[in-house]
Design a protein around this motif. Sequence first.
Motif, PDB file in Angstrom:
ATOM      1  N   MET A   1       0.779  -1.198   0.127  1.00 40.46           N
ATOM      2  CA  MET A   1       0.055   0.185  -0.008  1.00 40.46           C
ATOM      3  C   MET A   1       0.830   0.989  -0.185  1.00 40.46           C
ATOM      4  N   LYS A   2       0.730   2.081  -0.948  1.00 41.02           N
ATOM      5  CA  LYS A   2       1.314   3.470  -1.053  1.00 41.02           C
ATOM      6  C   LYS A   2       0.464   4.341  -0.421  1.00 41.02           C
ATOM      7  N   VAL A   3       0.943   5.158   0.679  1.00 40.12           N
ATOM      8  CA  VAL A   3       0.395   6.135   1.402  1.00 40.12           C
ATOM      9  C   VAL A   3       1.053   7.390   1.426  1.00 40.12           C
ATOM     10  N   LEU A   4       0.387   8.489   0.686  1.00 40.51           N
ATOM     11  CA  LEU A   4       0.880   9.673   0.805  1.00 40.51           C
ATOM     12  C   LEU A   4       0.352  10.446   1.956  1.00 40.51           C
ATOM     13  N   HIS A   5       1.383  10.967   2.950  1.00 38.32           N
ATOM     14  CA  HIS A   5       0.677  11.962   4.022  1.00 38.32           C
ATOM     15  C   HIS A   5       0.851  13.236   3.556  1.00 38.32           C
ATOM     16  N   VAL A   6       0.133  14.069   3.713  1.00 38.51           N
ATOM     17  CA  VAL A   6       0.304  15.587   3.341  1.00 38.51           C
ATOM     18  C   VAL A   6      -0.024  16.412   4.688  1.00 38.51           C
ATOM     19  N   ALA A   7       0.985  17.078   5.218  1.00 39.53           N
ATOM     20  CA  ALA A   7       0.973  17.516   6.477  1.00 39.53           C
ATOM     21  C   ALA A   7       1.126  19.262   6.444  1.00 39.53           C
ATOM     22  N   GLN A   8       0.559  19.864   7.090  1.00 35.83           N
ATOM     23  CA  GLN A   8       0.784  21.549   7.349  1.00 35.83           C
ATOM     24  C   GLN A   8      -0.439  21.997   8.430  1.00 35.83           C
ATOM     25  N   PRO A   9      -0.228  21.936   9.757  1.00 34.50           N
ATOM     26  CA  PRO A   9       1.396  22.311  10.323  1.00 34.50           C
ATOM     27  C   PRO A   9       2.276  21.040  10.375  1.00 34.50           C
ATOM     28  N   VAL A  10       3.391  21.584  10.913  1.00 36.23           N
ATOM     29  CA  VAL A  10       4.444  20.535  10.875  1.00 36.23           C
ATOM     30  C   VAL A  10       5.257  20.421  12.293  1.00 36.23           C
ATOM     31  N   SER A  11       4.432  20.736  13.377  1.00 38.80           N
ATOM     32  CA  SER A  11       4.887  20.817  14.678  1.00 38.80           C
ATOM     33  C   SER A  11       3.564  20.167  15.641  1.00 38.80           C
ATOM     34  N   GLY A  12       4.112  20.129  16.983  1.00 40.71           N
ATOM     35  CA  GLY A  12       3.246  19.734  17.909  1.00 40.71           C
ATOM     36  C   GLY A  12       2.436  18.276  17.655  1.00 40.71           C
ATOM     37  N   GLY A  13       1.299  18.314  18.074  1.00 36.95           N
ATOM     38  CA  GLY A  13       0.489  17.031  17.940  1.00 36.95           C
ATOM     39  C   GLY A  13       0.383  16.617  16.661  1.00 36.95           C
ATOM     40  N   VAL A  14       0.074  17.473  15.619  1.00 39.05           N
ATOM     41  CA  VAL A  14      -0.295  16.882  14.189  1.00 39.05           C
ATOM     42  C   VAL A  14       0.834  16.285  13.762  1.00 39.05           C
ATOM     43  N   PRO A  32       4.997   4.392   2.941  1.00 39.14           N
ATOM     44  CA  PRO A  32       4.359   5.657   3.096  1.00 39.14           C
ATOM     45  C   PRO A  32       5.486   6.968   2.788  1.00 39.14           C
ATOM     46  N   VAL A  33       4.708   7.850   2.369  1.00 40.69           N
ATOM     47  CA  VAL A  33       5.665   9.134   2.135  1.00 40.69           C
ATOM     48  C   VAL A  33       5.001  10.288   2.642  1.00 40.69           C
ATOM     49  N   VAL A  34       5.754  11.134   3.136  1.00 42.83           N
ATOM     50  CA  VAL A  34       5.225  12.279   3.673  1.00 42.83           C
ATOM     51  C   VAL A  34       5.674  13.670   2.746  1.00 42.83           C
ATOM     52  N   ALA A  35       4.603  14.402   2.565  1.00 43.60           N
ATOM     53  CA  ALA A  35       4.739  15.660   1.955  1.00 43.60           C
ATOM     54  C   ALA A  35       4.357  16.842   2.924  1.00 43.60           C
ATOM     55  N   CYS A  36       5.700  17.518   2.984  1.00 42.58           N
ATOM     56  CA  CYS A  36       5.486  18.543   4.120  1.00 42.58           C
ATOM     57  C   CYS A  36       6.691  19.715   3.612  1.00 42.58           C
ATOM     58  N   PRO A  37       6.432  21.014   4.236  1.00 47.44           N
ATOM     59  CA  PRO A  37       7.518  21.932   4.184  1.00 47.44           C
ATOM     60  C   PRO A  37       8.870  21.536   4.699  1.00 47.44           C
ATOM     61  N   ARG A  38       9.842  21.992   4.035  1.00 46.13           N
ATOM     62  CA  ARG A  38      11.293  21.822   4.636  1.00 46.13           C
ATOM     63  C   ARG A  38      11.572  22.249   5.980  1.00 46.13           C
ATOM     64  N   GLU A  39      10.877  23.499   6.275  1.00 41.52           N
ATOM     65  CA  GLU A  39      11.190  23.982   7.777  1.00 41.52           C
ATOM     66  C   GLU A  39       9.910  23.415   8.601  1.00 41.52           C
ATOM     67  N   GLY A  40      10.580  22.849   9.793  1.00 47.90           N
ATOM     68  CA  GLY A  40       9.741  22.369  10.594  1.00 47.90           C
ATOM     69  C   GLY A  40      10.151  21.030  11.238  1.00 47.90           C
ATOM     70  N   ARG A  41       9.667  20.862  12.394  1.00 43.92           N
ATOM     71  CA  ARG A  41      10.038  19.714  13.271  1.00 43.92           C
ATOM     72  C   ARG A  41       9.554  18.340  12.535  1.00 43.92           C
ATOM     73  N   ALA A  78       1.352  12.887  -9.155  1.00 41.48           N
ATOM     74  CA  ALA A  78       1.566  12.310 -10.091  1.00 41.48           C
ATOM     75  C   ALA A  78       2.961  11.504 -10.101  1.00 41.48           C
ATOM     76  N   GLU A  79       3.781  12.001  -9.455  1.00 40.36           N
ATOM     77  CA  GLU A  79       5.458  11.303  -9.226  1.00 40.36           C
ATOM     78  C   GLU A  79       5.201  10.014  -8.346  1.00 40.36           C
ATOM     79  N   ARG A  80       4.410  10.282  -7.154  1.00 39.07           N
ATOM     80  CA  ARG A  80       4.132   9.190  -6.320  1.00 39.07           C
ATOM     81  C   ARG A  80       3.327   7.969  -6.476  1.00 39.07           C
ATOM     82  N   ARG A  81       2.215   8.568  -7.044  1.00 40.25           N
ATOM     83  CA  ARG A  81       1.302   7.434  -7.505  1.00 40.25           C
ATOM     84  C   ARG A  81       0.881   6.723  -6.226  1.00 40.25           C
ATOM     85  N   PRO A  82       0.183   7.516  -5.296  1.00 40.37           N
ATOM     86  CA  PRO A  82      -0.180   6.656  -3.846  1.00 40.37           C
ATOM     87  C   PRO A  82      -1.737   6.143  -4.264  1.00 40.37           C
ATOM     88  N   ASP A  83      -1.706   4.993  -3.629  1.00 42.82           N
ATOM     89  CA  ASP A  83      -3.115   4.475  -3.524  1.00 42.82           C
ATOM     90  C   ASP A  83      -4.131   4.935  -2.757  1.00 42.82           C
TER      91      ASP A  83
END
Length: 364
Positions: A1-14, A32-41, A78-83
Motif C-alpha cells: 500500500m502506497k500512502v501519501l501523508h500531506v501535513a501542514q502544520p509540521v509541529s506539535g500534535g499533528v 508511506p511518504v510524507v509531503a511537508c514543508p522543509r522547515e519544521g520539526r 503524479a510522481e508518487r502515485r499513491p493508493d
Amino acid sequence: MKVLHVAQPVSGGVAAVVADLARDQRERGWEPVVACPREGRLRSQITGLGVPVADWEATRGPGPGTAREVASLRRIIAERRPDVVHLHGSKAGLAGRLAVRGRIPTVFQPHLWSFESDASLAGRLAVVWERAAARWTGLFLCVSADEARDGAGSGIRGRMVVVPNGVDVTGLVPVDIARAKAEAGFGPGPTVVCVGRLAPLKGQDLLLDAWPEVTAAVPGARLALVGDGPLEAELRAHTTAADDSVLWLGHQDAPHRYLAAADVVAVPSRAEGMALVPLEAMAMGRSVVAYDVGGIRESLGDTGAVLPPADVPALARAIITRLDDAQLRDDEGTRARQRAETLFDRRRMAAQVAELMEELVSDG
C-alpha cells in the motif's frame, strides 16, 4: 500500500500523529511518504524513521500562494502515485482535495476543524468549503467524538469515523517525581507544568491570569512553560521581571521529562481536537487540570479536573486543590495511567487507521 501523508502544520500534535502513522505503516511493509514543508520539526522526525519526504512548501493559512501549493501537490501525487492520500490539518485538507478531487481515495484528518478556532469571516467561509469538499472526501478521520459532532453539526456530510489519538504508553511510564524534578533542573517544591505552542488557542494567558492566586495560596509554587511561539513576548508581559515563579523553558526536544517532573499538568486550551499533552501526562501518571474543550472530557474521564472553558478562577482552584493534596494527585495519576493504557495506546490508533485505509482502498 502506497500512502501519501500531506501535513501542514509540521509541529506539535499533528507532527507526532503523522510520525506515528508513518512508522506503523513502514513496519507493515507499506510505502508511506510524507509531503511537508522543509522547515519544521516533522521533517527531521520522518527522515529519522527512514520514511521518504517530498518537499511541499505551504503556509499554515490560505492565501495568494494556495494555487501554487495545489499545483505543487498535484505534481507530487503524479510522481508518487499513491493508493491513498491522507491529509492532515485544514491547509493540507484544502490543497489536497483541490489537487485530488476524489480521483484517489482520500482521508481528511482535521486535527481540529479550522472553523472551531476562528470566529471571523474566514472561519465562516471554512464551513462552506468543508461542506463542498465533502464530495471529494472518502473518509473524515476525527480524533475525538467532539470533533465528529462539531463537523456533523456544521452541516458537513460524509463518513466520519472517530479514532482517538494515541501515545507511546510503553515509553511514557510513571517515574519517581523527586528524581524527575532534579533531572529537569527544578527544585523540590510544588510544580505546575504547561507544554504547548505559545499561541492564542493554547491559553497560556489564562493560566498566567490564574497564577497569582495559586502562588498566594501555595507559597513556593513554580510554573514551567514549555514551548515557543508567536505570543511569547505578549505572554511574558503577564509577569514581572522580579517574578521568578514562572520558568520560560522554550522549545524542548524532550518535553516528557518536564511532564514527569510535574505535580500538576495544566492544559488551558481554548480549543482542541484531542490534545496529546494530556494523554502523555496520563501515561506518566500525572494529575491533569484542563478546560472542557474538544476531546478533553473524552481523554480524562474521571481521572482529572475538567473545567468550564476559560474559567480562570476555576483553573486556579483546581491547581491549588491538587498542589495541597498529594493523595488526590496520586489517585488521579494511578487512574490516568490505567486509562491511557486501556484507551490511548498509539499502536491501537495506528492499527485502526490501517484497517480503515485498507477498507477505503478496497471499496474504491
